[in-house]
Motif scaffolding. Structure first.
Motif, PDB file in Angstrom:
ATOM      1  N   SER A  63       0.832  -1.195   0.000  1.00  0.00           N
ATOM      2  CA  SER A  63       0.000   0.000   0.000  1.00  0.00           C
ATOM      3  C   SER A  63       0.878   1.259   0.000  1.00  0.00           C
ATOM      4  O   SER A  63       0.549   2.243  -0.651  1.00  0.00           O
ATOM      5  CB  SER A  63      -0.961   0.002   1.183  1.00  0.00           C
ATOM      6  OG  SER A  63      -0.266  -0.130   2.394  1.00  0.00           O
ATOM      7  N   GLU A  64       2.017   1.197   0.686  1.00  0.00           N
ATOM      8  CA  GLU A  64       2.923   2.351   0.710  1.00  0.00           C
ATOM      9  C   GLU A  64       3.428   2.676  -0.695  1.00  0.00           C
ATOM     10  O   GLU A  64       3.452   3.837  -1.106  1.00  0.00           O
ATOM     11  CB  GLU A  64       4.115   2.100   1.642  1.00  0.00           C
ATOM     12  CG  GLU A  64       3.770   2.007   3.117  1.00  0.00           C
ATOM     13  CD  GLU A  64       3.226   0.635   3.520  1.00  0.00           C
ATOM     14  OE1 GLU A  64       3.380  -0.345   2.756  1.00  0.00           O
ATOM     15  OE2 GLU A  64       2.622   0.549   4.599  1.00  0.00           O
ATOM     16  N   CYS A 122       0.585   4.141  -2.715  1.00  0.00           N
ATOM     17  CA  CYS A 122       0.307   5.518  -2.274  1.00  0.00           C
ATOM     18  C   CYS A 122       1.294   6.497  -2.904  1.00  0.00           C
ATOM     19  O   CYS A 122       0.897   7.563  -3.392  1.00  0.00           O
ATOM     20  CB  CYS A 122       0.378   5.630  -0.755  1.00  0.00           C
ATOM     21  SG  CYS A 122      -1.010   4.870   0.094  1.00  0.00           S
ATOM     22  N   ARG A 123       2.574   6.122  -2.903  1.00  0.00           N
ATOM     23  CA  ARG A 123       3.589   6.974  -3.529  1.00  0.00           C
ATOM     24  C   ARG A 123       3.380   7.049  -5.035  1.00  0.00           C
ATOM     25  O   ARG A 123       3.454   8.124  -5.630  1.00  0.00           O
ATOM     26  CB  ARG A 123       4.992   6.458  -3.228  1.00  0.00           C
ATOM     27  CG  ARG A 123       5.490   6.770  -1.835  1.00  0.00           C
ATOM     28  CD  ARG A 123       6.988   6.521  -1.702  1.00  0.00           C
ATOM     29  NE  ARG A 123       7.407   5.195  -2.140  1.00  0.00           N
ATOM     30  CZ  ARG A 123       7.455   4.109  -1.379  1.00  0.00           C
ATOM     31  NH1 ARG A 123       7.094   4.181  -0.117  1.00  0.00           N
ATOM     32  NH2 ARG A 123       7.867   2.959  -1.866  1.00  0.00           N
ATOM     33  N   VAL A 179      -1.651   9.292  -3.311  1.00  0.00           N
ATOM     34  CA  VAL A 179      -2.863   9.278  -2.493  1.00  0.00           C
ATOM     35  C   VAL A 179      -2.500   8.823  -1.088  1.00  0.00           C
ATOM     36  O   VAL A 179      -1.478   8.169  -0.882  1.00  0.00           O
ATOM     37  CB  VAL A 179      -3.956   8.335  -3.072  1.00  0.00           C
ATOM     38  CG1 VAL A 179      -4.474   8.836  -4.398  1.00  0.00           C
ATOM     39  CG2 VAL A 179      -3.471   6.914  -3.187  1.00  0.00           C
ATOM     40  N   SER A 180      -3.342   9.162  -0.141  1.00  0.00           N
ATOM     41  CA  SER A 180      -3.112   8.721   1.234  1.00  0.00           C
ATOM     42  C   SER A 180      -3.533   7.256   1.368  1.00  0.00           C
ATOM     43  O   SER A 180      -4.262   6.723   0.539  1.00  0.00           O
ATOM     44  CB  SER A 180      -3.924   9.582   2.202  1.00  0.00           C
ATOM     45  OG  SER A 180      -5.310   9.314   2.030  1.00  0.00           O
ATOM     46  N   ARG A 181      -3.082   6.619   2.441  1.00  0.00           N
ATOM     47  CA  ARG A 181      -3.454   5.213   2.672  1.00  0.00           C
ATOM     48  C   ARG A 181      -4.953   5.056   2.824  1.00  0.00           C
ATOM     49  O   ARG A 181      -5.541   4.121   2.300  1.00  0.00           O
ATOM     50  CB  ARG A 181      -2.763   4.683   3.932  1.00  0.00           C
ATOM     51  CG  ARG A 181      -1.378   4.145   3.659  1.00  0.00           C
ATOM     52  CD  ARG A 181      -0.796   3.601   4.910  1.00  0.00           C
ATOM     53  NE  ARG A 181      -1.143   2.181   5.005  1.00  0.00           N
ATOM     54  CZ  ARG A 181      -0.494   1.328   5.737  1.00  0.00           C
ATOM     55  NH1 ARG A 181       0.513   1.719   6.465  1.00  0.00           N
ATOM     56  NH2 ARG A 181      -0.858   0.069   5.765  1.00  0.00           N
ATOM     57  N   LEU A 208      -6.527   5.409  -0.551  1.00  0.00           N
ATOM     58  CA  LEU A 208      -6.253   4.206  -1.338  1.00  0.00           C
ATOM     59  C   LEU A 208      -7.181   3.071  -0.902  1.00  0.00           C
ATOM     60  O   LEU A 208      -7.753   2.360  -1.738  1.00  0.00           O
ATOM     61  CB  LEU A 208      -4.793   3.777  -1.181  1.00  0.00           C
ATOM     62  CG  LEU A 208      -4.388   2.489  -1.902  1.00  0.00           C
ATOM     63  CD1 LEU A 208      -4.470   2.669  -3.416  1.00  0.00           C
ATOM     64  CD2 LEU A 208      -2.986   2.077  -1.492  1.00  0.00           C
TER      65      LEU A 208
END
Length: 118
Positions: free
Chosen positions: A33-34, A37-38, A42-44, A47
Motif C-alpha cells: 500500500s505504501e 500511495c507513492r 494518495v493517502s493510505r 487508497l
C-alpha cells in the motif's frame, strides 16, 4: 458541491483503473500500500476507500486475489510451479503453495491436474 463531488467520484474511478493496471502489470514485484500511495499520490485511507469501492476489498486483499488469479492462469501452461510462484510475486515456493491452498482449497499441483483432466 455536487459538481465537485461528482468530479471526485469520476477521478477515483479513473485512478482505480490505473491502480488495477499497475498491480496486474507488476505482480512479480513487491507490491504494498505504501508503494501504491507513492505511485498514485494518495493517502493510505484514500487508497483503501478507492480499493473498497472499485474492487470490493482492501488493497492488500486485492493484490493477493490478483496474484492467485494469475497463478491459476499460469498453472494451465507448462511453467514449473516455482516459476509461477516467482512470476506471481511469491519469492518462496512453500509460501506460495500455502497461500494458494488457503485461497482455493487445493494445492497448485492438484489444481493443475484437475484442470488438465477437464
Amino acid at each position: 458541491y455536487v459538481y465537485i463531488k461528482n468530479f471526485a467520484i469520476w477521478k477515483n474511478e479513473d485512478i482505480s483503473s490505473d491502480i488495477e493496471k499497475y498491480i496486474k502489470s507488476n505482480l512479480s514485484e513487491q507490491l504494498s500500500s505504501e508503494l501504491l500511495c507513492r505511485q498514485f499520490n494518495v493517502s493510505r485511507s484514500n487508497l483503501y476507500q478507492i480499493s473498497l469501492r472499485a474492487f470490493g476489498m482492501g488493497i492488500k486483499q486485492y493484490i493477493a486475489y490478483c496474484r492467485i488469479e494469475r497463478a491459476k492462469q499460469l498453472l494451465l501452461e507448462e511453467q514449473s510451479i516455482l516459476e509461477i510462484a516467482e512470476t506471481c510475486g511469491y519469492g518462496e515456493y512453500n509460501y506460495f503453495c500455502k497461500v494458494f491452498k488457503k485461497a482455493t482449497g487445493i494445492s497448485p499441483s492438484t489444481y493443475r491436474k484437475s484442470k488438465r483432466n477437464v
